[in-house]
Design a protein around this motif. Structure first.
Motif, PDB file in Angstrom:
ATOM      1  N   PRO A 279     -10.360  -6.111  -6.469  1.00  0.00           N
ATOM      2  CA  PRO A 279     -10.159  -4.859  -7.204  1.00  0.00           C
ATOM      3  C   PRO A 279      -9.863  -3.660  -6.290  1.00  0.00           C
ATOM      4  N   ARG A 280     -10.319  -3.712  -5.058  1.00  0.00           N
ATOM      5  CA  ARG A 280     -10.113  -2.546  -4.190  1.00  0.00           C
ATOM      6  C   ARG A 280      -8.958  -2.702  -3.208  1.00  0.00           C
ATOM      7  N   TRP A 281      -8.529  -3.924  -2.924  1.00  0.00           N
ATOM      8  CA  TRP A 281      -7.417  -4.073  -1.990  1.00  0.00           C
ATOM      9  C   TRP A 281      -6.575  -5.296  -2.318  1.00  0.00           C
ATOM     10  N   LYS A 294       0.640  -7.890  10.245  1.00  0.00           N
ATOM     11  CA  LYS A 294       0.047  -8.712   9.209  1.00  0.00           C
ATOM     12  C   LYS A 294       0.917  -9.945   8.958  1.00  0.00           C
TER      13      LYS A 294
ATOM     14  N   ASP B  85      -0.384  -1.161   8.116  1.00  0.00           N
ATOM     15  CA  ASP B  85      -0.895  -1.912   6.964  1.00  0.00           C
ATOM     16  C   ASP B  85       0.224  -2.200   5.962  1.00  0.00           C
ATOM     17  N   GLU B  87       3.407  -1.833   6.598  1.00  0.00           N
ATOM     18  CA  GLU B  87       4.598  -2.220   7.356  1.00  0.00           C
ATOM     19  C   GLU B  87       5.835  -1.491   6.848  1.00  0.00           C
ATOM     20  N   PHE B  92       5.172  -0.971  -1.352  1.00  0.00           N
ATOM     21  CA  PHE B  92       3.765  -1.351  -1.214  1.00  0.00           C
ATOM     22  C   PHE B  92       2.865  -0.116  -1.340  1.00  0.00           C
ATOM     23  N   LYS B  95       2.799   1.014  -4.974  1.00  0.00           N
ATOM     24  CA  LYS B  95       2.062   0.072  -5.820  1.00  0.00           C
ATOM     25  C   LYS B  95       0.558   0.183  -5.583  1.00  0.00           C
ATOM     26  N   GLN B  96       0.166   0.213  -4.317  1.00  0.00           N
ATOM     27  CA  GLN B  96      -1.260   0.311  -4.006  1.00  0.00           C
ATOM     28  C   GLN B  96      -1.839   1.627  -4.508  1.00  0.00           C
ATOM     29  N   ASP B  99      -2.213   1.330  -8.219  1.00  0.00           N
ATOM     30  CA  ASP B  99      -3.111   0.243  -8.646  1.00  0.00           C
ATOM     31  C   ASP B  99      -4.572   0.447  -8.299  1.00  0.00           C
ATOM     32  N   LYS B 100      -4.796   0.962  -7.105  1.00  0.00           N
ATOM     33  CA  LYS B 100      -6.145   0.886  -6.555  1.00  0.00           C
ATOM     34  C   LYS B 100      -6.813   2.258  -6.467  1.00  0.00           C
ATOM     35  N   PHE B 102      -9.354   3.124  -5.021  1.00  0.00           N
ATOM     36  CA  PHE B 102      -9.711   3.335  -3.627  1.00  0.00           C
ATOM     37  C   PHE B 102      -8.572   4.004  -2.852  1.00  0.00           C
TER      38      PHE B 102
END
Ligand code: HEM
Lengths: 320, 193
Positions: A279-281, A294, B85, B87, B92, B95-96, B99-100, B102
């Protein structure tokens, strides 16, 4: 043995009579301070190595993971989630000296023919040890490749002869506040203890599932879960419970520790799945230890062929 | 002048320390997150301590300086997110962020800090002065952000939460708007009683 290595620019005392240097004594003091910092880091490294004094093991190499790029021993033994010692990953390597892995007994019970106890010596003598190079993926988003040494969990299951009621296997970590400092903190501990994990019977019998007694050719370092830990390479790392003292066969799905802490974030299955985010990442990519870049996370951590059929009728978004 | 250099060196020392440890970091991206993030939140707390403590020691003339360093470390933190992170994938990042919780809490804070840094010049500050109260919003949500980054909370997060409650509480107590609200509230009570 010259334990404290002098840095190449280290100035020995009899060289310091040089007048120019004498006048620059301030700079010299700074150098002194720097060398103290350096020696403490060297000492820290040494103490980390010392807590990991390990006995060599006899084992057979296998073809598991022979094409994978293995991480350094140092990375695998100084970056540990072992909350019984500390929340910080660098700390278990320094604190784990309080753990005493020998003598060590493992209780085997629950829905079995007859409960019994196995000692570590018996275990190491009874089962042929194999080296298995596996990917290891932490739910936090980092990953490594480790050459574990161990034996198939199915050996223990066959020995225990579980009855028809046994549907799950439950594992428990040692509870001993003298050996695990955080367990002495009661309700102020990092997480509830003792740590518990579980597998469905078919998962436990899978050929990939091993009980590990060593890594990198020798017995496990204490901070990596000596003397005996579970390794389930297609699941997030928290399933691979450390320093096991009890293996029970049970009817109901055990409540594993992280599931009890936060059931929305950590499930019972915890299969590595790049399509289902935490849920957080995001879980789509991972940080291989030692790398600035990565890489893609693989379905079931790259073990899809071996394990996917066990979950073919399950909604993997629901059963996290 | 020397004082300025020394001050800058002090505020740059966390960066030097981080770069020194980076060579031996086992999980470099995470390492940079932890160091830049923690430095930024500590400097944010320092910035906000200056106002309530000005009667004890008046450091108000350094407030902008410390605030800009907060932004500097938050910027490095963001760069870690975007370059290492994500890249460099804008998709990304978006979206993050959507979505998140956090991530969007971090992003909102970052944008507010960016805005405050740009409008921190004498001329612009006059115009946007009241907007700078947004820094308390940043403190509140970044405390949540830092706590959400953990699997379980430890003493450090409890310290951030404690400081956030004190600083936001102190500011609210001083705020005209809130005191007027309470005054009205009390007045009404007195009347109806
Ligand atoms: C630009 C938006 C931001 C993003 C995308 C972001 C992202 C992240 C991520 C991914 C982590 C956790 C990494 C991990 O533990 O795996 C983190 C941790 C953290 N961030 Fe941010 N962040 C942002 C803004 C900020 C700002 C503005 C601050 C402070 C002023 C901040 C302070 C922190 C702190 C204190 C932590 C905890 C570090 C620790 O684990 O000790 N972040 N952030």
């Amino acid at each position: 043995m010259d334990i404290i290595k002098k840095p190449s620019w280290h100035i020995s005392e009899n060289e310091v009579t040089d007048e120019a240097l004498f006048n620059k004594r301030r700079d010299f003091l700074k150098l002194g301070a720097a060398s103290i910092v350096l020696t403490t880091t060297v000492m820290e490294q040494l103490s980390a190595v010392e807590t990991t004094k390990r006995d060599p093991l006899k084992f057979k190499k296998t073809s598991f993971g022979k094409d994978l790029n293995i991480n350094d021993f140092n990375q695998a033994s100084t970056y540990n989630n072992f909350y019984e010692f500390s929340l910080k990953k660098s700390e278990p390597a320094k604190l784990a000296h309080t753990l005493n892995p020998s003598p060590w007994d493992i209780e085997i019970g629950g829905e079995v023919e007859k409960p019994f106890t196995l000692s570590m010596e018996e275990i190491i003598k009874s089962y042929p040890l194999q080296e298995r190079i596996y990917r290891f993926r932490c739910v936090e988003g980092w990953a490594m490749v480790v050459p574990w040494i161990g034996f198939s969990l199915s050996h223990i299951i066959k020995l225990a002869k579980p009855n028809s009621k046994a549907k799950f296997v439950k594992f428990t970590t040692l509870f001993d506040p003298k050996q695990f400092p955080d367990q002495a903190k009661g309700m102020f501990g990092n997480i509830p203890y003792p740590y518990v994990e579980g597998l469905r019977m078919d998962e436990a019998m899978n050929d990939l599932t091993i009980l590990s007694v060593g890594m990198y050719g020798k017995t496990l370092p204490k901070q990596n879960g000596a003397p005996l830990r579970l390794i389930v390479p297609w699941k997030y790392g928290f399933k691979s419970i450390k320093s096991i003292v009890k293996i029970e066969f049970v009817q109901e799905q055990p409540i594993n520790t992280w599931n009890a802490i936060s059931s929305k974030e950590y499930g019972f299955y915890a299969n590595v799945n790049p399509q289902v985010d935490h849920p957080r990442w995001s879980q789509a990519r991972e940080r291989k230890l030692g790398s600035f870049f990565k890489q893609k996370t693989l379905m079931f951590n790259g073990y899809e062929k071996e394990v996917a059929n066990m979950y073919k009728d399950m909604d993997l978004r629901k059963f996290i | 002048m020397i004082k300025k250099i020394v001050l800058n060196l002090i505020f740059l020392s966390p960066l030097v320390y981080m770069l020194y440890g980076l060579q031996s970091a086992v999980d470099p991206i995470k390492y940079i997150y932890i160091h830049t993030g923690s430095t930024a939140i500590v400097m944010l707390i320092l910035t906000l301590c200056i106002t309530p403590l000005r009667k004890v020691k008046n450091l108000v003339k350094y407030r902008r300086f410390v605030g800009l360093y907060t932004f500097f470390y938050a910027f490095l933190h963001f760069i870690n997110f975007f370059v290492l992170d994500a890249e460099l994938s804008v998709a990304f990042v978006i979206k993050q962020t959507l979505d998140k919780p956090f991530v969007y809490l971090g992003m909102i804070s970052f944008v507010v800090l960016l805005f405050m840094s740009i409008t921190s010049t004498r001329k612009l500050f006059k115009k946007y002065r009241t907007w700078h109260n947004g820094v308390y919003l940043v403190l509140g949500i970044i405390t949540i952000h830092a706590s959400m980054a953990q699997k379980v909370l430890s003493a450090v997060e409890y310290f951030y939460i404690f400081m956030a409650v004190i600083l936001i509480g102190h500011r609210a107590f001083k705020s005209k708007w809130i005191s007027r609200f309470f005054a009205n509230f009390l007045q009404k009570r007195v009347k109806t009683a």
